[in-house]
Motif scaffolding. Sequence first.
Motif, PDB file in Angstrom:
ATOM      1  N   THR A  87      -9.323   8.710  12.455  1.00 22.88           N
ATOM      2  CA  THR A  87      -8.736   9.968  11.970  1.00 22.88           C
ATOM      3  C   THR A  87      -7.368   9.728  11.344  1.00 22.88           C
ATOM      4  OG1 THR A  87      -9.892  11.208  13.706  1.00 22.88           O
ATOM      5  CG2 THR A  87      -8.042  12.300  12.622  1.00 22.88           C
ATOM      6  N   LEU A  88      -6.517   8.950  12.035  1.00 25.90           N
ATOM      7  CA  LEU A  88      -5.175   8.667  11.525  1.00 25.90           C
ATOM      8  C   LEU A  88      -5.224   7.842  10.241  1.00 25.90           C
ATOM      9  CD1 LEU A  88      -3.054   7.881  14.716  1.00 25.90           C
ATOM     10  CD2 LEU A  88      -2.829   9.849  13.198  1.00 25.90           C
ATOM     11  N   LEU A  89      -6.120   6.848  10.212  1.00 23.04           N
ATOM     12  CA  LEU A  89      -6.251   6.010   9.024  1.00 23.04           C
ATOM     13  C   LEU A  89      -6.711   6.839   7.828  1.00 23.04           C
ATOM     14  CD1 LEU A  89      -6.201   3.205   7.725  1.00 23.04           C
ATOM     15  CD2 LEU A  89      -8.577   2.887   8.483  1.00 23.04           C
ATOM     16  N   LEU A  90      -7.688   7.712   8.053  1.00 27.86           N
ATOM     17  CA  LEU A  90      -8.183   8.569   6.976  1.00 27.86           C
ATOM     18  C   LEU A  90      -7.087   9.522   6.500  1.00 27.86           C
ATOM     19  CD1 LEU A  90     -10.623   9.444   5.275  1.00 27.86           C
ATOM     20  CD2 LEU A  90     -11.221  11.047   7.099  1.00 27.86           C
ATOM     21  N   ALA A  91      -6.371  10.123   7.454  1.00 31.19           N
ATOM     22  CA  ALA A  91      -5.300  11.068   7.107  1.00 31.19           C
ATOM     23  C   ALA A  91      -4.188  10.364   6.327  1.00 31.19           C
ATOM     24  CB  ALA A  91      -4.746  11.714   8.369  1.00 31.19           C
ATOM     25  N   TYR A  92      -3.819   9.159   6.770  1.00 30.81           N
ATOM     26  CA  TYR A  92      -2.745   8.412   6.101  1.00 30.81           C
ATOM     27  C   TYR A  92      -3.161   8.009   4.688  1.00 30.81           C
ATOM     28  CZ  TYR A  92       0.696   4.754   5.191  1.00 30.81           C
ATOM     29  OH  TYR A  92       1.690   3.978   4.634  1.00 30.81           O
ATOM     30  N   THR A  93      -4.409   7.538   4.545  1.00 27.95           N
ATOM     31  CA  THR A  93      -4.916   7.133   3.226  1.00 27.95           C
ATOM     32  C   THR A  93      -4.958   8.314   2.271  1.00 27.95           C
ATOM     33  OG1 THR A  93      -6.282   5.425   4.290  1.00 27.95           O
ATOM     34  CG2 THR A  93      -6.816   6.003   2.017  1.00 27.95           C
ATOM     35  N   LEU A  94      -5.470   9.451   2.755  1.00 28.57           N
ATOM     36  CA  LEU A  94      -5.539  10.656   1.924  1.00 28.57           C
ATOM     37  C   LEU A  94      -4.146  11.146   1.535  1.00 28.57           C
ATOM     38  CD1 LEU A  94      -8.412  12.707   3.624  1.00 28.57           C
ATOM     39  CD2 LEU A  94      -8.441  11.684   1.344  1.00 28.57           C
ATOM     40  N   THR A  95      -3.227  11.109   2.500  1.00 25.70           N
ATOM     41  CA  THR A  95      -1.848  11.540   2.228  1.00 25.70           C
ATOM     42  C   THR A  95      -1.226  10.703   1.124  1.00 25.70           C
ATOM     43  OG1 THR A  95      -1.536  12.297   4.508  1.00 25.70           O
ATOM     44  CG2 THR A  95       0.445  11.846   3.241  1.00 25.70           C
ATOM     45  N   ALA A  96      -1.375   9.380   1.245  1.00 25.65           N
ATOM     46  CA  ALA A  96      -0.806   8.486   0.230  1.00 25.65           C
ATOM     47  C   ALA A  96      -1.449   8.715  -1.136  1.00 25.65           C
ATOM     48  CB  ALA A  96      -0.994   7.034   0.666  1.00 25.65           C
ATOM     49  N   MET A  97      -2.785   8.821  -1.162  1.00 27.59           N
ATOM     50  CA  MET A  97      -3.492   9.005  -2.434  1.00 27.59           C
ATOM     51  C   MET A  97      -3.120  10.321  -3.097  1.00 27.59           C
ATOM     52  SD  MET A  97      -7.305   7.573  -1.520  1.00 27.59           S
ATOM     53  CE  MET A  97      -7.965   8.242  -3.047  1.00 27.59           C
ATOM     54  N   GLU A  98      -3.128  11.415  -2.320  1.00 31.52           N
ATOM     55  CA  GLU A  98      -2.804  12.741  -2.867  1.00 31.52           C
ATOM     56  C   GLU A  98      -1.409  12.750  -3.490  1.00 31.52           C
ATOM     57  OE1 GLU A  98      -5.163  15.211   0.642  1.00 31.52           O
ATOM     58  OE2 GLU A  98      -2.966  15.157   0.550  1.00 31.52           O
ATOM     59  N   ASN A  99      -0.462  12.251  -2.727  1.00 32.08           N
ATOM     60  CA  ASN A  99       0.927  12.314  -3.184  1.00 32.08           C
ATOM     61  C   ASN A  99       1.196  11.366  -4.344  1.00 32.08           C
ATOM     62  OD1 ASN A  99       2.508  14.249  -1.398  1.00 32.08           O
ATOM     63  ND2 ASN A  99       1.451  13.033   0.148  1.00 32.08           N
ATOM     64  N   ILE A 100       0.536  10.217  -4.371  1.00 30.23           N
ATOM     65  CA  ILE A 100       0.674   9.301  -5.511  1.00 30.23           C
ATOM     66  C   ILE A 100       0.095   9.943  -6.773  1.00 30.23           C
ATOM     67  CG2 ILE A 100      -0.171   7.127  -6.480  1.00 30.23           C
ATOM     68  CD1 ILE A 100       0.116   5.938  -3.648  1.00 30.23           C
ATOM     69  N   ILE A 101      -1.024  10.649  -6.623  1.00 33.80           N
ATOM     70  CA  ILE A 101      -1.627  11.353  -7.763  1.00 33.80           C
ATOM     71  C   ILE A 101      -0.673  12.415  -8.293  1.00 33.80           C
ATOM     72  CG2 ILE A 101      -3.447  12.986  -8.419  1.00 33.80           C
ATOM     73  CD1 ILE A 101      -5.331  11.400  -6.553  1.00 33.80           C
ATOM     74  N   ILE A 102      -0.089  13.199  -7.376  1.00 35.01           N
ATOM     75  CA  ILE A 102       0.846  14.250  -7.783  1.00 35.01           C
ATOM     76  C   ILE A 102       2.042  13.655  -8.523  1.00 35.01           C
ATOM     77  CG2 ILE A 102       2.423  16.044  -6.949  1.00 35.01           C
ATOM     78  CD1 ILE A 102      -0.581  16.723  -6.781  1.00 35.01           C
ATOM     79  N   ILE A 103       2.623  12.593  -7.974  1.00 35.74           N
ATOM     80  CA  ILE A 103       3.788  11.943  -8.608  1.00 35.74           C
ATOM     81  C   ILE A 103       3.417  11.415  -9.993  1.00 35.74           C
ATOM     82  CG2 ILE A 103       5.388   9.994  -8.444  1.00 35.74           C
ATOM     83  CD1 ILE A 103       5.194  10.327  -5.368  1.00 35.74           C
ATOM     84  N   SER A 104       2.249  10.771 -10.098  1.00 39.56           N
ATOM     85  CA  SER A 104       1.805  10.203 -11.383  1.00 39.56           C
ATOM     86  C   SER A 104       1.607  11.288 -12.427  1.00 39.56           C
ATOM     87  CB  SER A 104       0.500   9.424 -11.188  1.00 39.56           C
ATOM     88  OG  SER A 104       0.673   8.384 -10.248  1.00 39.56           O
ATOM     89  N   LEU A 105       0.976  12.395 -12.035  1.00 41.33           N
ATOM     90  CA  LEU A 105       0.737  13.491 -12.983  1.00 41.33           C
ATOM     91  C   LEU A 105       2.045  14.087 -13.477  1.00 41.33           C
ATOM     92  CD1 LEU A 105      -2.224  15.418 -11.272  1.00 41.33           C
ATOM     93  CD2 LEU A 105      -2.348  13.943 -13.286  1.00 41.33           C
ATOM     94  N   ILE A 106       2.966  14.311 -12.553  1.00 42.65           N
ATOM     95  CA  ILE A 106       4.233  14.957 -12.909  1.00 42.65           C
ATOM     96  C   ILE A 106       5.072  14.082 -13.831  1.00 42.65           C
ATOM     97  CG2 ILE A 106       6.462  15.735 -11.958  1.00 42.65           C
ATOM     98  CD1 ILE A 106       4.871  16.812  -9.542  1.00 42.65           C
ATOM     99  N   TRP A 107       5.085  12.785 -13.569  1.00 43.54           N
ATOM    100  CA  TRP A 107       5.946  11.896 -14.340  1.00 43.54           C
ATOM    101  C   TRP A 107       5.312  11.409 -15.644  1.00 43.54           C
ATOM    102  CZ3 TRP A 107      11.025  11.026 -13.633  1.00 43.54           C
ATOM    103  CH2 TRP A 107      11.582  11.473 -12.432  1.00 43.54           C
ATOM    104  N   THR A 108       4.022  11.699 -15.857  1.00 42.50           N
ATOM    105  CA  THR A 108       3.374  11.223 -17.091  1.00 42.50           C
ATOM    106  C   THR A 108       2.969  12.340 -18.037  1.00 42.50           C
ATOM    107  OG1 THR A 108       1.209  11.186 -15.959  1.00 42.50           O
ATOM    108  CG2 THR A 108       2.476   9.122 -16.014  1.00 42.50           C
ATOM    109  N   ASP A 109       3.057  13.614 -17.601  1.00 41.69           N
ATOM    110  CA  ASP A 109       2.646  14.728 -18.454  1.00 41.69           C
ATOM    111  C   ASP A 109       3.852  15.602 -18.786  1.00 41.69           C
ATOM    112  OD1 ASP A 109       1.473  17.493 -19.163  1.00 41.69           O
ATOM    113  OD2 ASP A 109      -0.312  16.211 -19.077  1.00 41.69           O
TER     114      ASP A 109
END
Length: 312
Positions: free
Chosen positions: A29-51
């Motif tokens: 559960t923790l591994l899945l939550a941590y992986t999802l958290t990192a992926m979601e937030n990296i996607i958000i940062i990438s979208l904001i800084w590239t568009d």
Amino acid sequence: MAVGNCRTVTQFTLTAFPALLELISLFVTLLLAYTLTAMENIIIISLIWTDNRLQTPMYFFLSNLSFLDILYTTVITPKLLACLLGEKKNMSFDGCITQTYFYFFLGTVEFILLAVMSFDCYVAICNPLRYTIIMNSRACLLMILGCLGAFLPVLVPTIVVTRLLYCSKEINLFCDIAPLLQVACIDTRLTEKINFLLSALVILSSLAFTTGSYIYIISTILHIPSAQGRQKAISACVSHITIISIAHGSNIFVYVRLNQNHSLDFDKVATVLITVVTPLLNPFIYSLRNEKVKEVLREAMNRIMSLVLRKT
């Protein structure tokens, strides 16, 4: 405990881990939550800084919140996962103090950032014609640097716990000021009061500032003549209100009270909410429900799919 039991501690043993079956479930559960958290937030940062469409103060603060969430959960979760999986569940004294400091520091920065974001919302709704003048790039950068100024006051309780003597090397799950105070074998009432005052100052002042901003925001919204305009203004604030409700509610429950070291078992659920669940939910609540972000995300996914199909 008796002063005679005091000792110099070089490492702590992390305890309160569940039985084997529950341990495996918790690890997954923790591994899945941590992986999802990192992926979601990296996607958000990438979208904001590239568009270019997301190059506004609101999304600038959102990208910083996403980066902060990655750091915040990284301070705790990887070590916790290693302890869940490995036989040795130890942490060095220096590592424990470092974890304590950054956990407190990053949490403090997040509360200040949430207050800054409420000010951004206030300016956007109450002073829309002056928004670009007030929230210029220099002002936004200074606000972020102001958030980082929290590093200094957070040093005070951290330095205090390094001077304590400890009767036990066992602490619950991860290093924080309250678990360290529980295993100290000297009178920690002064330290508790310092920690309480700093926590109350950060959390309650952030809450007071945010509440004040929203009083003005609600007053302005009520004076908007069109129903469509009111609905648009309300929808812009709902996500932020949801996040501050979760963040302030859970942290007030855990930290804004005296005698924090007498109910650690009762605090575990709230602590998991603070360190794991909140960073996981923030991208969904604040960004992925935002129509503009979803539009940019769809276009990015379509471009990626087109590139993949072209190569195949």
